[in-house]
Design a protein around this motif. Sequence first.
Motif, PDB file in Angstrom:
ATOM      1  N   ARG A   1       7.361   0.874   1.324  1.00  0.00           N
ATOM      2  CA  ARG A   1       6.882   2.216   1.713  1.00  0.00           C
ATOM      3  C   ARG A   1       5.293   2.406   1.725  1.00  0.00           C
ATOM      4  N   VAL A   2       5.018   3.087   2.734  1.00  0.00           N
ATOM      5  CA  VAL A   2       3.432   3.389   2.700  1.00  0.00           C
ATOM      6  C   VAL A   2       3.133   4.757   1.765  1.00  0.00           C
ATOM      7  N   VAL A   3       2.214   4.427   0.580  1.00  0.00           N
ATOM      8  CA  VAL A   3       2.183   5.515  -0.134  1.00  0.00           C
ATOM      9  C   VAL A   3       0.652   5.871  -0.259  1.00  0.00           C
ATOM     10  N   ASP A   4       0.470   7.288   0.009  1.00  0.00           N
ATOM     11  CA  ASP A   4      -0.979   7.859  -0.210  1.00  0.00           C
ATOM     12  C   ASP A   4      -1.116   7.969  -1.433  1.00  0.00           C
ATOM     13  N   ILE A   5      -2.150   7.073  -1.861  1.00  0.00           N
ATOM     14  CA  ILE A   5      -2.523   7.211  -3.306  1.00  0.00           C
ATOM     15  C   ILE A   5      -3.931   8.052  -3.756  1.00  0.00           C
ATOM     16  N   GLY A   6      -4.263   8.745  -2.695  1.00  0.00           N
ATOM     17  CA  GLY A   6      -5.594   9.518  -3.175  1.00  0.00           C
ATOM     18  C   GLY A   6      -6.658   9.225  -1.929  1.00  0.00           C
ATOM     19  N   LYS A   7      -7.893   9.828  -2.191  1.00  0.00           N
ATOM     20  CA  LYS A   7      -8.772   9.977  -1.256  1.00  0.00           C
ATOM     21  C   LYS A   7      -9.768   9.015  -1.760  1.00  0.00           C
ATOM     22  N   LYS A   8     -10.474   8.228  -0.812  1.00  0.00           N
ATOM     23  CA  LYS A   8     -11.960   7.708  -1.183  1.00  0.00           C
ATOM     24  C   LYS A   8     -12.767   7.803  -0.045  1.00  0.00           C
ATOM     25  N   ASN A   9     -14.036   8.147  -0.122  1.00  0.00           N
ATOM     26  CA  ASN A   9     -14.929   8.228   1.028  1.00  0.00           C
ATOM     27  C   ASN A   9     -14.340   9.199   2.150  1.00  0.00           C
ATOM     28  N   LYS A  10     -13.560  10.180   1.656  1.00  0.00           N
ATOM     29  CA  LYS A  10     -12.956  11.022   2.733  1.00  0.00           C
ATOM     30  C   LYS A  10     -11.914  10.494   3.495  1.00  0.00           C
ATOM     31  N   LEU A  11     -11.623   9.245   2.912  1.00  0.00           N
ATOM     32  CA  LEU A  11     -10.552   8.549   3.726  1.00  0.00           C
ATOM     33  C   LEU A  11      -9.016   8.398   2.880  1.00  0.00           C
ATOM     34  N   THR A  12      -7.996   8.529   3.401  1.00  0.00           N
ATOM     35  CA  THR A  12      -6.840   8.403   2.599  1.00  0.00           C
ATOM     36  C   THR A  12      -6.845   6.792   2.364  1.00  0.00           C
ATOM     37  N   MET A  13      -6.496   6.725   1.069  1.00  0.00           N
ATOM     38  CA  MET A  13      -6.163   5.508   0.550  1.00  0.00           C
ATOM     39  C   MET A  13      -4.762   5.151   0.385  1.00  0.00           C
ATOM     40  N   TYR A  14      -4.214   4.125   1.211  1.00  0.00           N
ATOM     41  CA  TYR A  14      -2.644   3.700   1.067  1.00  0.00           C
ATOM     42  C   TYR A  14      -2.343   2.669   0.426  1.00  0.00           C
ATOM     43  N   ALA A  15      -1.619   2.618  -0.364  1.00  0.00           N
ATOM     44  CA  ALA A  15      -0.871   1.254  -0.860  1.00  0.00           C
ATOM     45  C   ALA A  15       0.444   1.116  -0.340  1.00  0.00           C
ATOM     46  N   ILE A  16       0.841  -0.130  -0.332  1.00  0.00           N
ATOM     47  CA  ILE A  16       2.266  -0.620  -0.039  1.00  0.00           C
ATOM     48  C   ILE A  16       3.184  -0.663  -1.243  1.00  0.00           C
ATOM     49  N   GLY A  17       3.882   0.169  -1.245  1.00  0.00           N
ATOM     50  CA  GLY A  17       5.121   0.236  -2.251  1.00  0.00           C
ATOM     51  C   GLY A  17       6.066  -0.722  -2.019  1.00  0.00           C
ATOM     52  N   GLU A  18       6.827  -1.190  -2.973  1.00  0.00           N
ATOM     53  CA  GLU A  18       8.305  -1.723  -2.522  1.00  0.00           C
ATOM     54  C   GLU A  18       9.127  -1.392  -3.558  1.00  0.00           C
ATOM     55  N   ARG A  19      10.385  -0.742  -3.075  1.00  0.00           N
ATOM     56  CA  ARG A  19      11.234  -0.329  -3.805  1.00  0.00           C
ATOM     57  C   ARG A  19      12.391  -1.513  -4.096  1.00  0.00           C
ATOM     58  N   ASN A  20      13.074  -1.146  -5.242  1.00  0.00           N
ATOM     59  CA  ASN A  20      14.058  -2.112  -5.877  1.00  0.00           C
ATOM     60  C   ASN A  20      15.168  -2.333  -5.252  1.00  0.00           C
ATOM     61  N   THR A  21      15.650  -0.926  -4.442  1.00  0.00           N
ATOM     62  CA  THR A  21      17.071  -0.915  -3.756  1.00  0.00           C
ATOM     63  C   THR A  21      16.738  -0.680  -2.136  1.00  0.00           C
ATOM     64  N   GLY A  22      17.961  -0.560  -1.329  1.00  0.00           N
ATOM     65  CA  GLY A  22      17.725  -0.165  -0.187  1.00  0.00           C
ATOM     66  C   GLY A  22      17.700  -1.252   0.817  1.00  0.00           C
ATOM     67  N   ASP A  23      18.539  -1.304   1.956  1.00  0.00           N
ATOM     68  CA  ASP A  23      18.778  -2.248   2.846  1.00  0.00           C
ATOM     69  C   ASP A  23      18.682  -1.784   4.402  1.00  0.00           C
ATOM     70  N   VAL A  24      18.512  -2.807   5.298  1.00  0.00           N
ATOM     71  CA  VAL A  24      18.745  -2.649   6.435  1.00  0.00           C
ATOM     72  C   VAL A  24      20.345  -2.303   6.916  1.00  0.00           C
ATOM     73  N   LEU A  25      20.698  -1.248   7.592  1.00  0.00           N
ATOM     74  CA  LEU A  25      22.064  -1.383   7.979  1.00  0.00           C
ATOM     75  C   LEU A  25      22.306  -1.812   9.438  1.00  0.00           C
ATOM     76  N   PHE A  26      23.323  -2.560   9.455  1.00  0.00           N
ATOM     77  CA  PHE A  26      23.531  -3.381  10.700  1.00  0.00           C
ATOM     78  C   PHE A  26      24.850  -2.689  11.485  1.00  0.00           C
ATOM     79  N   THR A  27      24.937  -2.365  12.540  1.00  0.00           N
ATOM     80  CA  THR A  27      26.069  -2.053  13.131  1.00  0.00           C
ATOM     81  C   THR A  27      26.654  -2.863  14.213  1.00  0.00           C
ATOM     82  N   GLY A  28      26.144  -3.888  14.613  1.00  0.00           N
ATOM     83  CA  GLY A  28      26.451  -4.822  15.721  1.00  0.00           C
ATOM     84  C   GLY A  28      25.885  -4.678  16.762  1.00  0.00           C
TER      85      GLY A  28
END
Lengths: 429, 542, 411
Positions: B215-242
Motif C-alpha cells: 500500500r502506498v501510504v501518505d505519511i505527511g508532508k515535508k518541504n511542501k511535498l507529500t511523503m509516501y511510505a510503502i506499507g505491507e499488510r499481513n493479509t490479502g491475495d491476488v485473485l486468479f480467475t483463469g
Amino acid sequence: MTTTPRPEAQRPAIGHLSRRALLKGTVATASGGALMNWGSLFNSASAAEGVQKQQKRCILLWMNGGVSQFETFDMKPGRPTGGQFRPVSTNLPGIQVCELLPKISQNMDKLAVIRSMRTSQVDHPGGIHLMHTGYSTAANIRFPEIGAVVSKYLGRERSDLPNFIKIFSHGNSGAGFLGPKYLPFSLSPEGRLPTFSTSNRNSELESRRNGLRNFVEDVFAREHKAETARMHREAYEAARRLQNVHQVFNIDDEWEKNRDLYGDSAFGRRCLLARRLIEEGVPFVEVGQSSYDSHADNFVWHRSLLPPMEHAWVGLMTDLEQRGLLKNTLIVWMGEIGRTPRINNRSGRDHYVRSWSTALAGCGVKGGLVYGASDKDGIDVKDNAVTEGDFFATIYQALGIDPKTEHFTGVRPIPIAPFGSEVVKDILA
Amino acid sequence: MNRSVLFPCVALLVVCGFPLVVHGEELRDSIDHQLAAAWKANGIEPAKPSSDGEFLRRVHLDLLGTIPTHDEAVAFLDDTRADKRKLLIDRLLNDPRFAEHQGEVWDMVLFGRNPPGYGTDKRDEFQAWLRDQFAKNTPYDQWVKAILRAEGNTIDNGAPMYFVQYRNEPEEATQAVTQTFLGVQLQCARCHDHPFEPWTQLDFYGTAAFFARLRVVDIGKKNKLTMYAIGERNTGDVLFTGPTAEQVVGKKGEPVKPKFLQGEPLVEPELSADFKEDRNFPNGKVPPSPKFSRKNQLADWIARPGNPYFARAVANRIWAQFMGRGIVHPVDNMSRSNTPSHPELLDQLARNMVDHKFDLKWYIRELVNSRAYQLSGSGPVEAAMPQWFEQARTRPLSAEELLDAWKVAIGWDGIEKSSGKKASEDRYSPLGSGYLVQFLGRPNNGVGDFQGGLHEHLFLNNGGIGSLLSQSKGGLHHSLLNSKAPWTERVDQLYLAMLSRRPVKDEQERFVEFLSAEENSSGRLQEAIWVLMTCSEFRFNH
Amino acid sequence: MPDLKPTNAKQVWKLQFEGAWPTSVAFLGPRRVVAGNRDGEMFVWDLPDQSSVKPAEDKAASKTKSAAKGKQDEGENIAPVRRLDGHTNGISRLVSTEDGKLLVSASQDHTVRIWESAAPPSGKADVVLDRASREKETKQLPQDKRQAFIDAPGVSVATQDAAAVLKGHDDWVNALGISRNGQRLISGDARSKVVVWDLPARKEVANWVGHAWNGIVAAGLAPDGQTALVSEFTYKRDDFDIPAPALKVWNVADATEKLDILKVHIPKLDAKASTYGAASVWRSFIKGGLIATDYSPDGTLVAVGQGGETDTGKVHLFDVKTGKLVRTVSGHQYGVCDVKFSVDGKYVLSSGRDTVLRICQVSDGKEVAALGKARGGQFKDWLSGIAISPDQSMIAAADIAGYVHVWQLQG
C-alpha cells in the motif's frame, strides 16, 4: 509488373544517383555497396512510373483500439453475443447493419463490407503493426506501413507536401526499410501543423544558412553511412520544403460550408482535411479515430464513437463522389482487431481476430457487396475467410500496385503483400 | 518460390564451438577476442580504430552525458601519452557528472518519460538517491534490493518512490519489475499462458502475489511535498480467475500464493488463528512492518547472485547502453525465441558481473576500454546498431544530452556568469522541458531506434533553440566575434568547442569564407553556430 | 417510519434472475420487489413476511440447487409472481411512487413505460430464471438426461402489460427520476434530450436538449417536481474530442437553466471546449461520468456518483441551492452504479463495480456498512442498481451475476 530481384552485389548503390536518373531507369556504375534496410528503389522504379499515371489515391480510416464488428457490420440480433443495439435495414435488400450507422445504412451501395476477416495478431502493438504493414513484426526487418508503400509507388517526387500524411497518427512502423523518404508526416488530432512549423527568416537568410548546413552534412556523410544520419538529413530537407504549402492544411475557409456534410466533430474535420489533401495530390492520407478498445463499457463507447464517425465517413464519400474523385480514391475502413463475441463482466468486449469485419469503398471496389460471413454467434468465419495478407493484396491491387512486387532488405526479397496471399477478386470490379 | 531459402540471412549464424574464454584475461580483452572470433566466423571486416576526436566526444557523451569543453578537447588532442585514452576514462569515471548522467539514464529506465502519476513525475529525492548510488559505486544488486525493499519514505530515502508509481497495481508492478530487473516479458501471461515461452499465468500471478499487499501510504508532508511510505499488510491475495477470455460474470477468483518465477512457492509462516488486521493504514502514520514481508523475500530473491536472470539482464542492458544493441536485443526481452548473438560472451559478462559483485563502474570501465568500443563510427555499415559490433553504433543523443552538449558548446555557463544572475535551478534551462522533451525526448536507454522526422527539424529550424543562440558576453558567439585572431584560428576554436575536433581543410576554408564575407559577422556567426548545433554530427553519438 | 438501521444487515433473499444482466431494481410498497435486466425483461416478486418461510418443494422457484440456495447467510430464492411484458431492449432504470401503486421503467428501446401495481394480469407464462445454473449442473448428469433437464418447465407466472407507453425519445433512455410527491417524472436519453412528464396525466410538460454530442446519464427531480438535476456526459468519443460534461439544476416550468453546479466547483470549466486538455480540468472530479443521482428527501442535497470504469468511484453531495460541494463520500473500486438517499435522509447508499453496496452517513461521510463481497478476479462484478423499501426495513440490489439481493435491516 513484377520486377526481377537481383542479388545485392549486382545492384547499384543509389546514394549518389539522382532520383530522376532512377526513374528513367538509367544504371550508373555499380559501386557494390551494401544496401541494408534500404528497400529497392531501383527495382521498382519503372513500376512506380507506370502506376503514378493512374492518379490513384488512398484514404485509410483507422479505428484505433479495434472497432467492434457486432456494433457495426456483423450484428447477431437475438443471440447471446448480440449486445445492446438493434439492426436496421439498409439500401441493400436483405442486408442489415447496426442502428448506430443510419447514414452508412443508406450508402451500402458504395461499400464492400468484409465480414470474414481472420487475422493473426490479437494485441494492439502487434495488430497495429499487422494492419498497417500486412506483416507480423520480425526481429530483424522493419516493415513499411501501407502509407509508405503507397507513397513510394503513387507519390510525386519532391513535392512540397509530404506524400504520406497521417491525421491523428496511430502506429509507428513508419517507412520501415523503405527509408526516411517515405516517413509519415503526422498532424495533430485537430489537423494542425506541429508547433514551430513556420519559419520566420526571410528567404535569403534561410537559403544562406541552408547552404552552409548542406556543406557540413556532406562532409559528415563522406565517412558516415549510418542510416540514422541519413534519415536526419532527409527529414531536414522535407522540413524546408513544407514551408511553401502551409495554407493547404488550414480548412477553416471550407469548414463552415461542409460542416453539415461531414458532421460537427473533430473526426469530421479530419476527413475534410483528408479530402483536401487528396485533391492536392497527396496519395495517402490516414485519418485516425481513437478509443475503440472497449474492454469495459463497450456499448456506451460505441454509442459515443460511431455516430460522428459514420457521419464523417459518408460525408467524405459523398464529397469525393461529387468531385469525381471517388472512382480513383480507395477508402479503407478498419481497426487493428475485432472484438470478442462474448461480453465480459465489465460490459466490454475483448480482443478478437478469428472473425471480424472491415470495409472498402471507391477506386474499383464493387459497391453494394457483403463478402464472406461469420457463423450464427460470430465466433468463427463461416465462408470465405480473408487474411491480413489477402486484404492487403486486394488493397494494393485496387490501387494498381502489384502486390507481388518485391522489395529487398539485404538479400532477402519481401513482396509488398505477404508471400502466399491472394487478391479477393470478387471485391474488385 | 521462397527466395529466402536461397539467400539465408547472415544474421542467423551464431558463433559456437570452441571455447573463447581465456582465463586470467581482463574482460576488455576477452570481449575483443570473442567479437573478433565472430567477425572471422562471419567474414566481417571491422572498422578502423576511432580517431582521438571521435573517441573523446563519444566517451564524454557516454560517461558524462555531455561533450568536452574547447580547452578539454585541445588538451586531449595534443596529449602525446600512449595511454591517454585509459587515463581519460579513469578521469571521467571519477567525475561527479558520471554519477549524475548514469543516474539519469537509470531513472529513465525505472520511470520512463511518462510515469503513471501519483506525484512520481516530480521525484528529485529519488533521483538524488540514485545519483548517490553511482557516486558511491554501490553494487547494483544492493541498490536494486533497496528499491525493491522500499524502506523509509520517498523524501528522506528516495528509493520507495519506485513502487509509488504502481500504487494498487500489483499486476503493473509485476510486469515492470520482471522486465526491468530480470529482462523477461511476462505481460502476455497476464491474460493467458504464454504460447511460446515457459511463462504461465501462475508465474505472473505468483509474482503479483508478492506485490498484492503493498500500500502506498501518505505519511505527511515535508518541504511542501507529500511523503509516501510503502506499507505491507499481513493479509490479502491476488485473485486468479483463469484466462481472461474465460472470465464470466459471477465467477469467484482463487487466491494465488506467491511463487518465485519458474521456481518454488514461497514458504510463509501461518498467521495465528485469532489474528485480526486493522482495516487500513491510516494517513499520516508510518505503517508498521508486517509480521512477514513477501516483498522483502522477493527483493532478496531477485537480487541474489544465483538468480539466473538478474546478472544477465544488467550485463546485457549496460552492454547495449555502450555498444549499441544488446547481445540479446531488445534488452528487456530475454527469451527462448530471442537468442543472443554472442551466447558465450553474454554468459561470461553475467558471470564476471557476479564475480565482481555487481561493480558497475568496473564493468563500464572494461567496456569502454575495449577495442570494440573504440572502433570508428565511420565506415560502410548502414545499420545504426551494427549486428556484430564491427563499427561503432550511431545513437541519437537524448534530449538531456543534447541540451547539456549544446550548453557546453556555446558556453552557456559563461553567459550565465557574466549576466550576474543566479544560475537557474531548472534542469532544462534555458529551453524548458516542455518542447525539448516533446520534440527530442526519446529517452536514451541505449536501444531505441531512431526514426528521424520532420518535427524535430521544424523545432530546430524555426526558433525552438533561439535562446541558445545568444550573443551575450561570456558565450562562444561573443568570444569569437570579439576575437582579434584571424578567422582561420577562430574557425578552429568554433569546431573544437562544438564538435571536439579541428576542422579539416575544406571545412576551414568554407567557414572562413562564410564568416568573413561581410563587415559585420554577427549574424553569420550565429548561423554557423546554429548549423553546427543542428547537424548530424552533433545530433548523434557516433 | 422507523429509522434506517444500517448495521447488522442480514441478507434474507437471493432472488434468481439469470439470463441477461439485472440492471435495476425497485420496491413497490414494503414487500414487493421489481427488477429489470439488459434484455428488457422485468419480474415482480412478493417477499413473504418471514424470511424463514421455506417454499414447498413442488413450488421451488428454481430447479437448480447449488446456485439458488448458496450459503445460509446469502438468503433464499423464491419465485417471481409476475412478468412485466413490453420492453424490447435493456431496462436502464426503475422508479416507483411512495405509495407503491405505480412503477416506471426506462429502457434502451427508446420508451418509458408506466405499470400499475394493481393491474390485472394479461395472461400466464412459464418462465425459466435459472437457465445458466441448469447448464452448469447438467455436466453432472448422464448425457441423455441433459437436454431434458435444461428444457424442463420453470415456474408459472402471471404476465402484465404496461398501463402506458411514453414516447418522446429517439434513443436509449438512460436516465429516469421521479419527484417524491409522485407528480412528475423526468427522463433523459443518449442524444441529450430531457423530458419532464406529468405522471398522473402521462403527458409531457417540458423538454430540452443538452450538448449535441453528450448523452443524459442521470436525472432527478426535487421532491416538489419543480426543479430538476441533469447530468450530461459522453464516454470517450475520441481522446481529443470530448465535450465538457454538465451537471445543472433546471427550472422545469420553463425549461431554463437555474444553476451550473460544475461551474461552481470548477470555474475553469469551458462547456464548449472539446479537447483532451480541457478534459483534464474536469476529469478527476467527474471520472467516467456522474451517472447516478438522487435528491435528498428534504430537497436540500443531491448525491451524484462517479461512474464508468475509474480507479475509485465516489459520491459527491452538493447543496442544491448554492451548488457547493458539501462532501465527497463512499468509494467503489472501478466506479459507482447507483446512488440513493435513505427515506429519512440520514444515509446515502451507493452500489458499484466492486460488488459492494456501501452505506455512508450524510452528516459526516463516515461509511457505516458495506454489504456484499467483492467477487471475480482483477475486475469484479457490478451491483448495478439499488432500492430501499419505503419503510426502510429492506434494501435490494441488482447483481449482474443474475441475482437480486435483499437485505433486512435489523434493529
